[in-house]
Design a protein around this motif. Structure first.
Motif, short mmCIF file in Angstrom:
data_model
loop_
_atom_site.label_atom_id
_atom_site.label_comp_id
_atom_site.label_asym_id
_atom_site.label_seq_id
_atom_site.Cartn_x
_atom_site.Cartn_y
_atom_site.Cartn_z
N TRP A 1 0.82 -1.22 0.00
CA TRP A 1 0.00 0.00 0.00
C TRP A 1 0.85 1.26 0.00
O TRP A 1 0.36 2.35 -0.22
CB TRP A 1 -1.00 0.00 1.16
N GLN A 2 2.15 1.11 0.22
CA GLN A 2 3.01 2.30 0.19
C GLN A 2 3.67 2.50 -1.17
O GLN A 2 4.48 3.41 -1.34
CB GLN A 2 4.11 2.17 1.25
N TRP A 3 3.32 1.67 -2.13
CA TRP A 3 4.05 1.70 -3.38
C TRP A 3 3.64 2.82 -4.33
O TRP A 3 4.14 2.91 -5.43
CB TRP A 3 3.91 0.35 -4.11
N ASN A 4 2.69 3.65 -3.91
CA ASN A 4 2.31 4.74 -4.80
C ASN A 4 3.19 5.97 -4.60
O ASN A 4 2.99 6.99 -5.23
CB ASN A 4 0.83 5.10 -4.60
N ARG A 5 4.18 5.88 -3.71
CA ARG A 5 5.10 7.01 -3.53
C ARG A 5 5.87 7.26 -4.83
O ARG A 5 6.18 6.33 -5.57
CB ARG A 5 6.08 6.69 -2.40
N THR A 6 6.23 8.53 -5.03
CA THR A 6 6.77 8.96 -6.32
C THR A 6 7.88 8.07 -6.84
O THR A 6 7.81 7.51 -7.93
CB THR A 6 7.32 10.40 -6.21
N THR A 7 8.96 7.92 -6.03
CA THR A 7 10.12 7.21 -6.57
C THR A 7 9.82 5.73 -6.77
O THR A 7 10.29 5.12 -7.72
CB THR A 7 11.33 7.38 -5.63
N ILE A 8 9.04 5.16 -5.86
CA ILE A 8 8.69 3.75 -6.02
C ILE A 8 7.93 3.57 -7.31
O ILE A 8 8.17 2.65 -8.08
CB ILE A 8 7.86 3.25 -4.81
N HIS A 9 7.04 4.53 -7.57
CA HIS A 9 6.24 4.48 -8.78
C HIS A 9 7.14 4.51 -10.02
O HIS A 9 6.96 3.76 -10.97
CB HIS A 9 5.27 5.65 -8.78
N LEU A 10 8.15 5.39 -9.99
CA LEU A 10 9.08 5.51 -11.12
C LEU A 10 9.86 4.22 -11.33
O LEU A 10 10.03 3.74 -12.45
CB LEU A 10 10.04 6.68 -10.89
N VAL A 11 10.36 3.65 -10.22
CA VAL A 11 11.15 2.42 -10.32
C VAL A 11 10.28 1.29 -10.85
O VAL A 11 10.72 0.47 -11.65
CB VAL A 11 11.76 2.06 -8.94
N ARG A 12 9.02 1.30 -10.46
CA ARG A 12 8.12 0.23 -10.92
C ARG A 12 7.89 0.28 -12.43
O ARG A 12 7.52 -0.72 -13.04
CB ARG A 12 6.76 0.35 -10.22
N GLN A 13 8.08 1.48 -12.98
CA GLN A 13 7.93 1.56 -14.43
C GLN A 13 9.10 0.91 -15.15
O GLN A 13 9.01 0.55 -16.31
CB GLN A 13 7.80 3.02 -14.85
N VAL A 14 10.23 0.79 -14.43
CA VAL A 14 11.41 0.17 -15.03
C VAL A 14 11.43 -1.34 -14.76
O VAL A 14 11.62 -2.15 -15.66
CB VAL A 14 12.70 0.81 -14.48
N PHE A 15 11.24 -1.70 -13.50
CA PHE A 15 11.32 -3.11 -13.12
C PHE A 15 9.96 -3.61 -12.62
O PHE A 15 9.26 -2.87 -11.92
CB PHE A 15 12.32 -3.31 -11.98
N PRO A 16 9.62 -4.86 -12.94
CA PRO A 16 8.45 -5.44 -12.28
C PRO A 16 8.75 -5.56 -10.78
O PRO A 16 9.80 -6.09 -10.41
CB PRO A 16 8.29 -6.81 -12.93
N MET A 17 7.88 -5.04 -9.94
CA MET A 17 8.16 -5.02 -8.51
C MET A 17 7.28 -6.02 -7.75
O MET A 17 6.11 -6.18 -8.05
CB MET A 17 7.92 -3.61 -7.96
N TYR A 18 7.92 -6.72 -6.80
CA TYR A 18 7.20 -7.69 -5.99
C TYR A 18 7.53 -7.46 -4.52
O TYR A 18 8.60 -6.94 -4.20
CB TYR A 18 7.59 -9.13 -6.39
N ALA A 19 6.62 -7.85 -3.66
CA ALA A 19 6.85 -7.69 -2.22
C ALA A 19 7.87 -8.72 -1.75
O ALA A 19 7.95 -9.81 -2.29
CB ALA A 19 5.54 -7.87 -1.47
N LEU A 20 8.66 -8.35 -0.77
CA LEU A 20 9.65 -9.28 -0.23
C LEU A 20 8.97 -10.17 0.82
O LEU A 20 9.28 -10.15 2.00
CB LEU A 20 10.83 -8.51 0.38
N THR A 21 8.00 -10.95 0.35
CA THR A 21 7.35 -11.96 1.17
C THR A 21 7.43 -13.24 0.37
O THR A 21 7.87 -13.23 -0.78
CB THR A 21 5.87 -11.63 1.41
N LEU A 22 7.01 -14.35 0.97
CA LEU A 22 7.13 -15.62 0.27
C LEU A 22 6.31 -15.61 -1.02
O LEU A 22 6.77 -16.02 -2.07
CB LEU A 22 6.66 -16.76 1.17
N ASP A 23 5.08 -15.06 -0.92
CA ASP A 23 4.25 -15.00 -2.11
C ASP A 23 4.87 -14.11 -3.17
O ASP A 23 4.89 -14.44 -4.35
CB ASP A 23 2.84 -14.49 -1.75
#
Lengths: 281, 391
Positions: free
Chosen positions: B355-377
């Motif tokens: 739920w914190q992934w809408n922050r500006t820089t996270i959003h920008l990085v997500r446009q470059v790399f597919p992002m996943y949570a650091l959990t088992l799933d």
């Protein structure tokens, strides 16, 4: 609430089962489904099958799974090289393919005249697709030998026990067909019972103290490999042979190497200031 | 009511199928539950739940579905019967027995039944009601010297109570992971190729060659299949990653211990990747990012770990790097793009909750790399993305 006829398995003198595991075994037998057993290493997953076989007086077939094991190996092996060799050197009747078909553990379980207990040990070691390849055979309890166009149908459906260390996820379709039980690490009371089976004449105060130290050790998060039941039993043996008393055990942890198998784990405990020496009484 | 239980399980995201449900019904019709809720609890669990990571969800669902069913008559009867059974007192010490004799068993039993009637809720650590951990004469783990231990080891606790204890909470999957679990996930990163010594008999080639030789047997061997996967791990060791140090260390040691990779390389960066990467966590030794890109083939699987949470200028400005003595000519985002373009498959693992992934820089990085949570799933999904065949 009287014991019904399908209460077949109640554990053996050497093997104590929790009520939940006992129920799972009996349900699996009654519903003729494979029983999948998971749990920490050293909680007696493999021993379960041995003791079911002993308790029900049925022969046991063991199929150890390795990373290279293929599903067909368990059914039968067609020894082409032997046949090729015989053809070359004229040994035996090469036209009889039957002679070159050898049954694997599953094939033997199907063709056995009486019901057997079949242990498929550490199924997770095999390739990811392995369990799926076995689905049909375990469901229908029959298979086809291509080379001889023969159909093998199980005489009596074997009691199938499958163990897994959960290294790989097992496929859903496979899981749906199994009865599942997770052997939780035994609580103190059950553990005392289990220890009693192996060391019937152990002094109560020594056992209490040893369990105290043992469970405290398992609480240490920094350990990479926590000691399990089998290690506890070995350790108690070492304590008895070494003549360690309950009082000494309160202050020291002798034979720690029996409990902890990784050097780094022993280091962790040494850094915590654990005393390993004891004076022989 | 049973069907409700089925939907409660589904509601708790336990993958129960109808076939399994029918199996349970079959077992029930065979009389396996003995009309006892406890037996039903374990029976249903062994048939419906096939993974210990769902045991906790099962406990919650069970509690939800059977909450109303408390102290069934059967259990009360069991306790009253127990009170009349002198042989179960055998393992009491003489002192305890002496204490017990001071009590009028009949009166005690009556009091017990009365309390049971009064009691409506689960009760802990009180001095009067039935429950656990208190000093009332009845209950479990209590301290009252003349007290009566209501239940023995395990077996006789009510099923709902067992469910309430949530012993399997630690096995949940949506929790962040331990090393072993990460290893399991990383194992999926494999790419089997025939490599190394020729040790396996190649049957087809043998038969073919033997035929060509006119029946003279010639055995042909081929190398066994081995894992050809190469992995590059890039970890953020920046200040904002401090709370996740153990987690990242865990992932690192899992990858490091995984002996099945053909090659495993790891580097650290600080908040964002610039022209240099560090080979140690204290960032003393460094390598040039450009030369690394030249050295490593495009078939390395790249896992970046970081919170991607920084000041926007760190990512998009030249000279935006946080260290004031470090002036970067190229913006961090460009470096990230270069990495993404060089390697065929990359993923970014983020320890921050989604739920914190809408922050500006996270959003920008997500446009470059597919992002996943650091959990088992998240790791599972990420690895699936990594091994997906790229065009």
């Amino acid at each position: 609430m009287q014991a019904s006829s399908f209460e077949q398995f109640t554990g053996t003198e050497q093997y104590i089962v929790s009520p939940a595991l006992r129920d799972a075994v009996n349900v699996a037998i009654a519903l003729q489904r494979p029983l999948l057993v998971k749990g920490e290493p050293g909680t007696g997953k493999t021993l379960l099958a041995h003791n079911i076989a002993r308790a029900l007086s049925k022969p046991l077939l063991v199929w150890h799974i390795k990373s290279t094991t293929k599903a067909r190996d368990g059914l039968y092996i067609y020894d082409t090289v032997q046949r090729l060799n015989d053809a070359r050197f004229g040994d035996g009747d090469v036209s009889d393919i039957q002679r070159y078909i050898r049954f694997g553990s599953l094939g033997q379980a199907f063709t056995a005249p009486t019901q057997v207990v079949l242990l498929i040990d550490e199924i997770d070691k095999a390739d990811i697709e392995f369990p799926n390849d076995l689905l049909n055979e375990l469901d229908e309890m029959n298979f086809h030998i291509l080379e001889t166009d023969e159909h093998v149908v199980a005489q009596r459906r074997p009691i199938v026990i499958i163990t897994s260390n959960a290294e790989k996820e097992l496929p859903d379709a496979f899981l749906r067909r199994c009865v599942f039980h997770y052997i939780a690490f035994p609580e103190r009371d059950l553990m005392a019972e289990i220890v009693h089976v192996h060391h019937p004449r152990l002094a109560t105060d020594l056992l209490e103290q040893a369990l105290e130290r043992f469970y405290a050790l398992r609480q240490v998060d920094a350990l990479r490999k926590k000691p399990s039941t089998s290690e506890l039993i070995d350790w108690l043996q070492a304590l008895v042979v070494g003549g360690v008393s309950a009082e000494q055990l309160a202050a020291t942890l002798p034979f720690l190497g029996v409990l902890l198998k990784k050097e780094s784990d022993v280091d962790v405990m040494l850094k915590k200031g654990v005393n390993l020496t004891y004076a022989r009484a | 009511m049973f069907l409700d239980f089925f939907y409660t399980l589904r509601h708790h995201k336990i993958p129960v199928a109808l076939t399994e449900w029918r199996l349970l019904m079959q077992a029930l019709s065979l009389g396996f539950a003995h009309s006892s809720l406890e037996r039903f609890y374990t029976l249903a669990r062994s048939l419906l739940v096939k993974d210990v990571s769902y045991y906790d969800a099962y406990d919650l669902a069970f509690k939800e579905a059977f909450q109303g069913i408390r102290t069934p008559a059967e259990i009360v009867e069991e306790i009253l019967a127990w009170l009349q059974e002198p042989e179960t007192l055998e393992h009491l010490t003489p002192e305890q027995l002496a204490l017990l004799e001071q009590l009028d068993l009949e009166a005690l039993r009556e009091l017990f039944a009365q309390r049971l009637r009064e009691q409506r809720e689960r009760h802990d650590r009180g001095n009067r009601m039935l429950g656990t951990g208190g000093t009332a004469p009845f209950g479990r783990n209590g301290q009252h010297p003349k007290g009566i231990r209501v239940s023995g080891a395990g077996g006789q606790r009510s099923a709902v109570q067992v469910a309430t204890e949530r012993q399997y909470e630690n096995y949940r999957r949506d929790r962040t992971l331990d090393i072993r679990q990460m290893q399991v996930a990383l194992k999926q990163l494999r790419n089997l190729k025939r490599l190394g010594m020729e040790e396996e008999l190649d049957l087809d080639a043998t038969i073919d060659q033997t035929c060509r030789n006119g029946g003279e047997i010639e055995l042909i061997f081929c190398p066994p299949r081995k894992n050809n996967a190469k992995v590059l791990l890039l970890m953020d060791a920046g200040g904002s990653m401090m709370p996740y140090t153990t987690l990242v260390e865990g992932l690192f040691s899992a990858a490091h211990q995984a002996t099945h990779f053909k090659d495993f390389q790891y580097y650290y960066f600080h908040n964002c990747i610039y022209e240099q990467l560090y080979t140690d966590i204290r960032m003393n030794a460094r390598v040039s990012t450009t030369s690394l890109l030249h050295q490593l083939d495009a078939d390395y699987k790249v896992i970046l770990v970081g919170d991607a949470y920084m000041a926007p200028e760190e990512l998009v400005n030249t000279g935006g790097a946080l260290y004031y003595y470090h002036h970067n000519e190229t913006p961090g985002l460009t470096w990230l793009r270069r990495i993404q373009e060089h390697f065929r498959s990359c993923i970014w693992l983020n320890p921050l909750p989604e739920w914190q992934w809408n922050r500006t820089t996270i959003h920008l990085v997500r446009q470059v790399f597919p992002m996943y949570a650091l959990t088992l799933d998240g790791l599972d999904q990420g690895i699936k993305q990594l091994v997906r065949r790229v065009g």
